[in-house]
Design an enzyme around this catalytic site. Structure first.
Site, PDB file in Angstrom:
ATOM      1  N   LYS A 131       0.861  -1.174   0.000  1.00 48.16           N
ATOM      2  CA  LYS A 131       0.000   0.000   0.000  1.00 48.16           C
ATOM      3  C   LYS A 131       0.906   1.235   0.000  1.00 48.16           C
ATOM      4  CE  LYS A 131      -3.020   2.092   3.396  1.00 48.16           C
ATOM      5  NZ  LYS A 131      -2.166   2.975   4.170  1.00 48.16           N
ATOM      6  N   HIS A 164      -8.456   0.043   4.110  1.00 49.27           N
ATOM      7  CA  HIS A 164      -8.792  -0.680   5.332  1.00 49.27           C
ATOM      8  C   HIS A 164     -10.292  -0.641   5.683  1.00 49.27           C
ATOM      9  CE1 HIS A 164      -4.570  -0.772   5.495  1.00 49.27           C
ATOM     10  NE2 HIS A 164      -4.350   0.303   6.219  1.00 49.27           N
TER      11      HIS A 164
END
Ligand code: BG6
Length: 502
Positions: free
Chosen positions: A159, A251
């Site tokens: 990420k 997330h």
């Protein structure tokens, strides 16, 4: 993620780009250690630690050994440490110098011969995002991503995956020029968390919840990821990113999609990821006016978190003095499908808050006909099912009960399940499961291109509306508080309240 008992992974060379970086030291190498300690690494296993400039084998081994001392969740088993460290060799590779990848290729062949790793490779890109596409391109040009004679070549991409929809689509296209989709493993460490994976079990391994998991019974869903940490030394990254980009399309959307998805036909990567992508795709794409109306962005100002005195966000290192970057974001989202029509999903996340707390709370509708109506019963509330992810891991069902005694009075009580009470857990950060799954070729807990793009598509209107508004509408909250009052107002407008996390 598999229902089969875990066995050691097949022979593999783990090629770790960014081997001298923070992520390697904190998470990746300790996870390899934990896998080794659980005997889930194969006998034929080696690590090639790649850096852009010469590092030296001894220095690298010392550095990695030291990182285990610092970040191992429990006391390290020295024999396992030494065995793992002895499998580490070093290589230098710089995407702007194609020759260095040829040298890396030659080194990998030697490693195969020495360790019997059969040409199987995982390339882990623990490097800044600007390096993802050039590195994959250079790997491809050097012939290292070819999967000939049944050999494995997989790439784990860290990420952040893109900065917005366009950049994520561009990155996906660049990766797919070199790799097939099933060679690409896009990591989101939330999917490594046991409690996050448990959402699938809770919903689909029980007959109890699924029949009421829909708009007829659910009033709304709240997803909270509250952090006490401020931005520390990450000012430059964070100021260009903000809370929404940093946390929501990845997330929080993992949590949202697991809660909102339809039951997959099978427990395999394709079925599960298709359903998750479909759920994200059903998030309503809002207009600029709706984006401003249905969101709150805020920045922390000086305060105190526990014993720590925190200064204004704008005074943090590497943050612009007039920054409009949000350190807190709250959104109200609608999911336009039959299951969720009319059920708002409220999301909030922020840094510098009073307490670390991650949960998904499902609020059920009130009893349709209450025989208690009209009686002044303070506290008659509808039920919550709360999936707690951090810091405690568990599931709580809240309901109303009569307090003992002749008076009719009511109290809110709970049925509580704590992981720690039922299971002995292995020390783990969640990266173990993810690395092991990549080694065994299971992409279920990794993100697929369509899911990533659907996530960016849903948040894009908010990013754009906020950018256009500049500092207009940027709220403030005191570090160490529960967030801005504006976030409370977002729910109060709908006659609802956030669950208290302070
Ligand atoms: C990272 C973000 O991806 O996740 C951080 O970049 C954040 O800003 C972290 O603190 C939160 O992870 P966890 O597992 O502590 O909830």
């Amino acid at each position: 993620m598999s229902l089969m008992p875990a066995r050691p992974a097949p022979p593999i060379v783990f090629v770790l780009f960014g081997a001298n970086g923070d992520l390697t030291a904190r998470l990746v190498f300790p996870a390899l250690y934990n896998l080794a300690a659980q005997k889930l690494l194969p006998e034929s296993f080696a690590v090639v630690a790649v850096t852009r400039v010469e590092y030296g084998e001894k220095k690298m081994r010392d550095h990695l050994r030291e990182s285990l001392g610092k970040y191992c969740n429990e006391k390290c088993d020295l024999a396992v440490v030494e065995d793992l460290v002895s499998r580490v060799s070093v290589a230098v590779a710089d995407a702007s110098e194609p020759k260095s990848f040829e040298t890396l290729g030659a080194h990998l062949k030697e490693i195969d011969a020495k360790h019997g790793t059969k040409g199987n490779r995982i390339f882990y890109l623990a490097i800044p995002p600007a390096g993802f596409a050039p590195t994959v391109k250079a790997l491809g040009a050097a012939g290292l991503t070819r999967q000939t004679n049944g050999a494995i070549a997989r790439v784990i991409v860290e990420k952040p995956f893109g900065h917005d929809l366009d950049s994520a689509m561009k990155l996906n296209a660049e990766l797919r020029e070199v790799l097939d989709e099933d060679q690409i493993f896009r990591i989101d460490h939330y999917l490594g968390k046991e409690t996050v994976q448990n959402i699938l079990m809770l919903r689909f391994a029980n007959g109890l919840f699924e029949p009421i998991w829909k708009r007829e019974h659910i009033d709304h869903v709240q997803i909270t990821v509250a952090e006490t940490v401020t931005i520390g030394r990450r000012g430059a990254f964070y100021d260009a990113t903000g809370a929404l980009r940093d946390m929501v399309p990845n997330h929080l959307f993992q949590l949202l999609s697991l809660v909102a998805m339809e039951p997959p036909a099978r427990l395999n990567a394709d079925s599960v990821r298709s359903e998750k992508a479909r759920a994200l795709d059903a998030i309503r794409i809002v207009t600029p006016q709706e984006a401003l109306r249905d969101s709150v962005r805020a920045q922390y100002v000086a305060g105190r978190i526990g014993d720590e005195v925190v200064s204004d966000y704008r005074l943090e290192k590497d943050v612009a003095p007039n920054s409009t970057t949000e350190t807190f974001a709250a959104l109200k989202l609608s999911i336009d499908n039959w299951r969720w029509a009319g059920v708002p999903f409220y999301l909030r996340t922020g840094k510098g808050l009073a307490r670390r707390h991650t949960e998904v709370a499902i609020k059920f509708r009130e009893a349709p006909i209450s025989m208690f109506r009209g009686i002044d019963l303070d506290g008659l509330r509808s039920n919550y099912l709360v999936l707690q992810i951090a810091p405690d891991e568990g599931i709580t069902l809240q309901f109303n009960a009569k307090t003992p005694g002749p008076n009719l009075s009511i109290a809110r009580v709970a049925m509580d399940f704590r992981y720690a009470d039922f299971f002995e857990t292995q020390p783990a950060s969640g990266y173990e499961t993810l690395l092991y799954d990549c080694m065994t070729g299971d992409g279920l807990l990794y993100q697929r291109a369509d899911g990533v793009e659907a996530g960016w598509r849903a948040v894009e209107p908010f990013l754009k509306a906020w950018r256009d508004a500049g500092d207009q509408g940027l709220a403030l909250y005191r570090a160490g508080s529960s967030g801005p009052a504006e976030a409370d107002a977002l729910l109060a407008r709908d006659g609802r309240r956030w669950r208290q996390v302070v």
